[in-house]
Design a protein around this motif. Structure first.
Motif, short mmCIF file in Angstrom:
data_model
loop_
_atom_site.label_atom_id
_atom_site.label_comp_id
_atom_site.label_asym_id
_atom_site.label_seq_id
_atom_site.Cartn_x
_atom_site.Cartn_y
_atom_site.Cartn_z
N MET A 10 -11.92 -7.62 3.59
CA MET A 10 -12.92 -7.56 2.91
C MET A 10 -13.51 -8.94 2.55
SD MET A 10 -11.57 -5.08 -0.12
CE MET A 10 -10.05 -5.93 0.19
N GLN A 28 -1.95 3.63 -1.58
CA GLN A 28 -3.18 3.32 -0.85
C GLN A 28 -3.08 3.58 0.82
OE1 GLN A 28 -4.16 -0.81 -1.51
NE2 GLN A 28 -4.18 -0.42 -3.43
N SER A 63 -11.38 -5.26 -6.15
CA SER A 63 -11.08 -4.82 -4.85
C SER A 63 -9.71 -4.26 -4.51
CB SER A 63 -11.71 -5.72 -3.70
OG SER A 63 -10.78 -6.70 -3.75
N ALA A 70 0.78 -1.01 -0.03
CA ALA A 70 -0.03 0.08 -0.10
C ALA A 70 0.91 1.20 0.20
CB ALA A 70 -0.81 -0.06 1.35
N LYS A 113 -4.35 1.66 2.98
CA LYS A 113 -4.32 0.58 4.09
C LYS A 113 -3.90 -0.99 3.07
CE LYS A 113 -8.12 2.15 6.60
NZ LYS A 113 -9.46 1.86 7.20
N ARG A 123 -4.99 -4.02 1.58
CA ARG A 123 -6.37 -4.76 1.40
C ARG A 123 -6.17 -6.25 1.32
NH1 ARG A 123 -9.75 -0.87 -0.38
NH2 ARG A 123 -10.86 -2.28 -2.11
N GLN A 155 -10.18 -8.47 10.83
CA GLN A 155 -10.21 -6.94 10.73
C GLN A 155 -9.65 -6.31 12.37
OE1 GLN A 155 -10.83 -4.35 7.83
NE2 GLN A 155 -9.33 -3.69 9.66
N TYR A 178 -5.22 -2.03 7.77
CA TYR A 178 -5.52 -3.20 7.05
C TYR A 178 -7.01 -2.79 6.73
CZ TYR A 178 -1.16 -5.55 8.14
OH TYR A 178 0.12 -5.84 8.45
N GLU A 179 -7.54 -3.46 5.69
CA GLU A 179 -8.92 -3.24 5.29
C GLU A 179 -9.27 -4.83 4.88
OE1 GLU A 179 -12.33 -1.47 2.41
OE2 GLU A 179 -10.32 -0.91 2.24
N PRO A 236 -6.85 -5.99 -4.18
CA PRO A 236 -6.27 -6.78 -2.93
C PRO A 236 -4.97 -6.87 -3.16
CG PRO A 236 -7.30 -8.36 -4.40
CD PRO A 236 -7.58 -6.92 -5.21
#
Length: 475
Positions: free
Chosen positions: A65, A24, A94, A19, A26, A28, A55, A62-63, A96
């Protein structure tokens, strides 16, 4: 101990924060899966599913999903294929950095299992769809959790174990993906599964903690043990990992390398019975350990065996592995491990011994409660140049005779024994050994399995063994 490394090594988190490079905010993480990923049956599934709990464990950097969809399969040519869902398309979109894939449970049920030959190519195609993304995410395959269903048309344990798990491991080998074995973590916990298939919040927490461990573990970049292996060598799959077979100083050897090398470059040395009850070996490979083997059968830990292992140890550490190794001795492998350790105490991180032979008069001699093995008794006597039965009975080169040297090493020991073992009786081997070790201030713990004989070795869920080794080898 100073090591000569032909590599430029860098210790980084398991997920090197891409990231930062991509701008970014976070990291992902995409969790791809079925109803177990979705959180079927859980109150407040957003928080209590394993992605939700992951999470919370990872925090704001971090994200995580959740792209789980109930009832979905890897196999594409059926009505419930995961690749037909909007969640799959959203996962691809997304961006990732890391993808956990937990699919396969539903492929084990009827009628989908009738198309099981499509599973491997379809799983590989699914993986490739994520590998080809611009973010080039790391892909980690999760073995299915255990099932406690009895309806044979559904996702039974037998179908998952025989049809799905071996195929996922084959896919991991072909695609060079990391693996996490959730099956062994849950096989002894029916209490986690109120409907016998889906984990409750506690079961989801076990999964989340294991994934958190994987995400936050440190790895060594730029290390490839195979570059040091003498040629010719053959490469095959060891439960989804690359295994090199080669010859060193006239001895058949094996090295299995993990998908990532853990910080400190730890390794576990299987003394005997390669591939038998491999739960611990697999769990440590999942965590970045190397697994090695140097065939000294049947030398019963004599001077020739110790010399051969000394040669292998020099090779392994010169190639970069840690200066202290975790030794694993099953049955007669206990003699091999302890006799080498007695002469090399500074090179041992810990010893895990499983139903170990510690007095050769007990086995193969059969001079106590056990029936022994007359053929192996002859081999043992030849290995040590013992001409008469009287010399053999006076033999003092057993681990039982070397407790003082063993304890001086200061390393911890763990034994796993079946209390009903009539091949290597506990009260002729581990029990007196344990007593002597403790009397001299040594560190030993014993896990007893009531009603169990010499087999099966290990534990269905090797977590206590793995935790012991991880603690002993922590950098």
């Amino acid at each position: 101990m100073k090591r000569s490394l032909p590599y430029l090594l860098l210790v980084v988190p398991y997920l090197l924060l891409p990231a930062v490079v991509q701008g970014q905010s976070k990291v992902r993480i995409a969790c791809v899966g079925n109803s177990i990923t979705f959180g079927h049956g859980l109150p407040n599934r957003t928080q209590n599913s394993y992605p939700g709990q992951l999470q919370k464990l990872l925090g704001d950097r971090y994200e995580v999903m959740n792209f789980g969809v109930s009832s979905k399969t890897v196999i594409r040519s059926v009505d419930n294929a995961y690749t037909t869902t909007s969640a799959y398309r959203e996962a691809l979109a997304s961006k990732p950095d890391l993808v956990f894939i937990k699919l396969g449970t539903n492929d084990s049920r009827l009628p989908y299992r009738l198309k099981i030959d499509e599973f491997i190519p379809d799983y590989r195609q699914l993986i490739q769809s994520f590998k080809s993304l611009p973010t080039h995410p790391r892909i980690v395959l999760l073995l299915p959790v255990a099932s406690f269903l009895t309806d044979t048309t559904r996702q039974t344990e037998q179908a998952i174990s025989s049809l799905i798990i071996p195929r996922i491991r084959q896919v991991a080998f072909e695609e060079k993906c990391a693996l996490i074995d959730l099956h062994a973590l849950t096989i002894d916990h029916p209490d986690y599964f109120p409907d016998k298939l889906h984990p409750d919040s506690l079961g989801a927490s076990v999964i989340a903690r294991r994934l958190h461990e994987a995400v936050t573990s440190e790895e060594v970049k730029g290390f490839d043990f195979f570059a040091a292996i003498p040629q010719p060598a053959s490469i095959s799959s060891f439960y989804g990992y690359d295994c090199a077979d080669f010859t060193l100083a006239g001895r058949a050897c094996k090295v299995v390398k993990p998908r990532f090398a853990a910080n400190g470059l730890p390794w576990i040395w299987r003394a005997r019975f390669w591939g038998h009850e491999p739960q611990t070996d697999i769990a440590l490979l999942d965590r970045g350990f190397h697994l090695v083997y140097c065939d000294v059968a049947e030398l019963f830990g004599n001077a020739q065996a110790v010399a051969a292992w000394n040669t292998f140890y020099r090779f392994a550490t010169k190639a970069g592995l840690a200066p202290k190794v975790a030794l694993e001795g099953l049955s007669r492998g206990g003699v091999y491990s302890y006799n080498w350790a007695a002469e090399n105490p500074e090179k041992v991180a810990c010893i895990y011994a499983d139903a170990p032979v510690l007095d050769l008069k007990s086995w193969p001699g059969g001079k106590g409660k056990g029936k022994g093995s007359p053929a192996d008794w002859v081999i043992f006597k030849n290995d040590y140049g013992l001409i008469s039965e009287e010399q053999a009975l006076a033999f003092a080169g057993n681990p039982m005779d070397k407790v003082a040297e063993i304890v001086k090493g200061g390393y911890p020991m763990l034994h796993v024994v079946g209390d009903a073992d009539d091949v290597v009786p506990v009260d002729e081997n581990t029990a007196p050994f344990e007593q002597k070790v403790k009397a001299l201030g040594g560190q030993i713990q014993v896990i007893h399995k009531p009603g169990i004989g010499h087999h099966p070795h290990s534990l269905p869920n090797p977590a206590p063994i793995v935790d012991f080794i991880l603690k002993a080898t922590k950098p």
